[in-house]
Design an enzyme around this catalytic site. Structure first.
Site, PDB file in Angstrom:
ATOM      1  N   LYS A 285       0.694  -1.342   0.116  1.00 52.79           N
ATOM      2  CA  LYS A 285       0.070   0.041  -0.039  1.00 52.79           C
ATOM      3  C   LYS A 285       0.881   1.172  -0.098  1.00 52.79           C
ATOM      4  O   LYS A 285       1.771   1.487   0.899  1.00 52.79           O
ATOM      5  CB  LYS A 285      -0.936   0.009   1.366  1.00 52.79           C
ATOM      6  CG  LYS A 285      -1.500   1.443   1.478  1.00 52.79           C
ATOM      7  CD  LYS A 285      -2.504   1.184   2.904  1.00 52.79           C
ATOM      8  CE  LYS A 285      -3.108   2.554   3.066  1.00 52.79           C
ATOM      9  NZ  LYS A 285      -3.783   2.384   4.572  1.00 52.79           N
ATOM     10  N   ASP A 290      -2.469  10.425   4.102  1.00 52.50           N
ATOM     11  CA  ASP A 290      -3.775   9.846   4.338  1.00 52.50           C
ATOM     12  C   ASP A 290      -4.326  11.028   5.182  1.00 52.50           C
ATOM     13  O   ASP A 290      -4.488  10.800   6.266  1.00 52.50           O
ATOM     14  CB  ASP A 290      -3.934   8.587   4.722  1.00 52.50           C
ATOM     15  CG  ASP A 290      -5.474   8.026   4.803  1.00 52.50           C
ATOM     16  OD1 ASP A 290      -6.272   8.755   4.256  1.00 52.50           O
ATOM     17  OD2 ASP A 290      -5.765   7.038   5.715  1.00 52.50           O
ATOM     18  N   LYS A 297      -9.903  12.576   8.874  1.00 46.61           N
ATOM     19  CA  LYS A 297      -9.242  12.207  10.004  1.00 46.61           C
ATOM     20  C   LYS A 297      -9.515  13.291  11.143  1.00 46.61           C
ATOM     21  O   LYS A 297      -9.264  14.587  10.695  1.00 46.61           O
ATOM     22  CB  LYS A 297      -7.825  11.679  10.015  1.00 46.61           C
ATOM     23  CG  LYS A 297      -7.925  10.319   9.097  1.00 46.61           C
ATOM     24  CD  LYS A 297      -6.547   9.946   9.014  1.00 46.61           C
ATOM     25  CE  LYS A 297      -6.182   8.641   8.387  1.00 46.61           C
ATOM     26  NZ  LYS A 297      -6.773   7.612   9.104  1.00 46.61           N
ATOM     27  N   ASP A 308       1.781   5.934   5.742  1.00 49.07           N
ATOM     28  CA  ASP A 308       0.762   5.288   5.091  1.00 49.07           C
ATOM     29  C   ASP A 308       1.101   4.471   4.037  1.00 49.07           C
ATOM     30  O   ASP A 308       0.474   3.642   3.273  1.00 49.07           O
ATOM     31  CB  ASP A 308      -0.663   5.991   4.885  1.00 49.07           C
ATOM     32  CG  ASP A 308      -1.838   5.165   5.088  1.00 49.07           C
ATOM     33  OD1 ASP A 308      -1.653   3.983   5.793  1.00 49.07           O
ATOM     34  OD2 ASP A 308      -2.950   5.303   4.616  1.00 49.07           O
ATOM     35  N   ASP A 367     -12.085   7.044   3.961  1.00 51.26           N
ATOM     36  CA  ASP A 367     -10.795   6.895   4.804  1.00 51.26           C
ATOM     37  C   ASP A 367     -10.435   5.380   4.672  1.00 51.26           C
ATOM     38  O   ASP A 367      -9.271   5.052   5.285  1.00 51.26           O
ATOM     39  CB  ASP A 367     -11.163   7.304   6.487  1.00 51.26           C
ATOM     40  CG  ASP A 367      -9.707   7.294   7.088  1.00 51.26           C
ATOM     41  OD1 ASP A 367      -8.567   7.587   6.612  1.00 51.26           O
ATOM     42  OD2 ASP A 367      -9.625   7.187   8.269  1.00 51.26           O
ATOM     43  N   GLU A 369      -9.365   3.727   2.307  1.00 51.50           N
ATOM     44  CA  GLU A 369      -8.920   3.805   0.996  1.00 51.50           C
ATOM     45  C   GLU A 369      -7.902   2.778   0.729  1.00 51.50           C
ATOM     46  O   GLU A 369      -7.627   2.495  -0.632  1.00 51.50           O
ATOM     47  CB  GLU A 369      -8.363   5.558   0.730  1.00 51.50           C
ATOM     48  CG  GLU A 369      -6.826   5.663   1.165  1.00 51.50           C
ATOM     49  CD  GLU A 369      -6.651   5.398   2.539  1.00 51.50           C
ATOM     50  OE1 GLU A 369      -5.506   4.990   3.005  1.00 51.50           O
ATOM     51  OE2 GLU A 369      -7.625   5.556   3.455  1.00 51.50           O
ATOM     52  N   ARG A 371      -7.661  -0.320   1.051  1.00 55.57           N
ATOM     53  CA  ARG A 371      -8.128  -1.498   0.458  1.00 55.57           C
ATOM     54  C   ARG A 371      -8.648  -1.348  -0.871  1.00 55.57           C
ATOM     55  O   ARG A 371      -8.398  -2.289  -1.835  1.00 55.57           O
ATOM     56  CB  ARG A 371      -9.144  -2.146   1.382  1.00 55.57           C
ATOM     57  CG  ARG A 371     -10.402  -1.301   1.417  1.00 55.57           C
ATOM     58  CD  ARG A 371     -11.410  -1.379   2.561  1.00 55.57           C
ATOM     59  NE  ARG A 371     -10.582  -1.442   3.916  1.00 55.57           N
ATOM     60  CZ  ARG A 371     -11.082  -1.653   5.089  1.00 55.57           C
ATOM     61  NH1 ARG A 371     -12.396  -2.477   5.244  1.00 55.57           N
ATOM     62  NH2 ARG A 371     -10.581  -1.511   6.126  1.00 55.57           N
TER      63      ARG A 371
END
Length: 523
Positions: A285, A290, A297, A308, A367, A369, A371
């Site tokens: 990933k 993020d 968030k 991230d 959030d 995102e 996956r």
């Protein structure tokens, strides 16, 4: 920005006579025995490798260390000026914990001890390690651990300070490891391997620690591609137009909210000569920052979301190590990259996204995102053809809640999850297999699409498992796969410990390399 480098070599000179700035020895804690020395917090026992140093101190070394507060606890570092007793001006005793019965210390104990000692000796140009190394079949693993620990403990990110910092000491430049025979080919091979693998881990840490404004998706893709080409890997980079045309709906959706467009980097290692015919895919990933997107968030701690992309950093770095080690198995790395930002072009809760494999996903939380971009990359890996698929990501806060900040969660094909656990235990990157229950999948049924991105009722129960259940939808039935959630171990926000410095850890680079070598050897 890159970290300072540390060189590593072997030496078989008497440690008491080495011309170094410091000599590191091991100390065990011990409660009984004629060789134990009482101290403020118990008793001490010098580990193997310290014999000539102890002789030079005329039997007073353990008593002196005890007076300085040494307990032999794991990772404890005590410094003692030698005043000419041995050639090195400083003896450093690092704690190894209780002496193991009839065996050398565990590799991870040695790895952490070497890392703690080298980190504590920042400012010393040349350091020697005389730690206990067995003379049996466990010798290579112990030497590998000491070498890796020294190189990783000596890591420090260059940073961005514009004025000199008087208290900031340079990492150790040269580390010597005392061994019985410095010319031994097996020992030298372990040093070479540790240099390649630890170098990859350091590269991964550098990428994670880089400020997010300097490592947006195009820049991250270019950095990985440049390093990969230099290592001799085949490189393919898809830009935003190619991603859109190619049907990568997940990567495109997540990346469309940022002015820095998404990328997909594909790296391939193809061995020369005979292989066992197996193929390995690594997927990581790469969310370079993020914010959570529209489902933004909280501000507190959001700056850590520069990490991230730790999964993509680990996969990219592992591919560099694989190129150096040259295992006899084909390995392909897939690094989907995007920046998850809120804007007038962001994807929204309620959107339905068509993924690379044709499945349609109802977005409920922007959030979640990671996956989305991973689903596309994993589907591409299966379409290209592979036997094993290992994916790693800082995917869910649920991993930290369930397993803490050191142990990764593993989901997927049970046999492959167990293989990940064994590899992680071997290299000191623990992982624990978790289930993918049917009721979790049922909770992700969508009224309008093939699957919801998270639980349809926004229930966070089994949140880590929801991530694994979602990713399973993008793996074909003929591929064994494992999802490694490193939300906790991928980034260390606390004080330095062992061979972990503050910031990116490089987890699970060493696990991925170990798995690839295992597949090359055993299929």
């Amino acid at each position: 920005m890159t970290s300072s480098s540390t060189t590593l070599s072997l030496v078989d000179t008497d440690p008491a006579e080495l011309a170094v700035d410091a000599i590191v020895i091991g100390v065990h804690s011990q409660t009984t025995g004629p060789d134990a020395t009482s101290g403020p917090a118990g008793t001490l026992l010098l580990a193997d490798g310290a014999e000539s140093i102890a002789a030079a101190f005329d039997g007073k070394l353990t008593a002196t260390l005890a007076l300085l507060g040494a307990t032999g606890g794991p990772g404890e570092v005590i410094k003692l000026a030698t005043l000419g007793t041995v050639t090195a001006p400083l003896v450093v005793a690092v704690g190894l914990g209780p002496e193991p019965t009839g065996a050398a210390p565990a590799p991870e104990t040695l790895r952490r001890a070497a890392g703690a000692a080298v980190r504590a000796l920042a400012g010393a140009p040349r350091v020697a390690l005389s730690l206990p190394l067995p003379d049996d079949a466990d010798a290579p693993a112990a030497l590998r651990a000491v070498a890796e620990g020294a190189l990783l403990g000596g890591y420090r990110f260059a940073g961005y300070k514009t004025t000199p910092q008087p208290s900031r000491r340079e990492p150790v430049a040269e580390v010597l490891i005392a061994v019985p025979d410095a010319a031994d080919a097996t020992a030298q091979a372990e040093v070479d391997r540790a240099t390649a693998v630890a170098g990859a881990v350091r590269t991964s840490r550098d990428w994670v620690n880089t400020a997010p404004n300097e490592l947006r998706p195009p820049a991250f893709a270019e950095a990985v591609a440049t390093a990969a080409r230099a290592a001799g890997l085949d490189v393919e980079v898809l830009d935003e137009e190619q991603l859109r045309a190619g049907g990568y709906g997940g990567i495109t959706a997540v990346g469309q909210g940022s002015e820095a467009p998404p990328r997909l980097v594909k790296l391939t290692w193809t061995p020369q000569g005979n292989t066992n015919g197996k193929r390995v895919a690594l997927v990581g990933k790469g969310i370079t920052f993020d914010t959570g997107g529209i489902s933004i968030k909280p501000a507190q701690g959001m700056w850590e979301m520069k990490s991230d992309m730790a999964g993509a950093a680990a996969v990219g770095a592992a591919m560099l190590a694989i190129a150096a080690l040259k295992p006899a198995v084909t390995v392909t790395g897939y690094l989907p990259m995007a920046e998850n930002m809120p804007s007038g072009t962001s994807y929204r809760p309620g959107d339905v996204v068509t993924m690379f494999n044709g499945k349609r996903v109802e977005v409920l939380n922007t959030d979640a995102e990671g996956r989305m971009i991973l689903g596309d990359a994993m589907a591409r890996a299966c379409a290209d053809g592979t036997d094993y698929l290992f994916e790693t990501s800082t995917l869910t806060g649920g991993q930290v809640i369930a397993l803490g900040k050191r142990i990764a969660g593993v989901m997927g094909t049970p046999e492959l999850c167990e293989r990940v656990k064994v590899a992680g235990d071997t290299v000191g990157e623990p992982a624990w297999p978790m289930p993918l229950p049917d009721d979790v999948r049922k909770g992700m049924d969508s009224d309008v699409a093939d699957i919801s991105q998270v639980n349809a009722g926004m229930d966070r129960a089994g949140h880590m498992l929801q991530g694994g259940v979602f990713l399973r939808e993008f793996v074909t039935d003929d591929v064994a796969w494992a999802h490694i959630d490193i939300a906790g171990p991928g980034y260390h926000s606390g004080e330095p410990t062992g061979y972990w410095t503050k910031g990116g850890t490089g987890v699970p680079v060493r696990t991925l390399v170990q798995l690839v070598e295992d597949v090359a050897a055993n299929g």
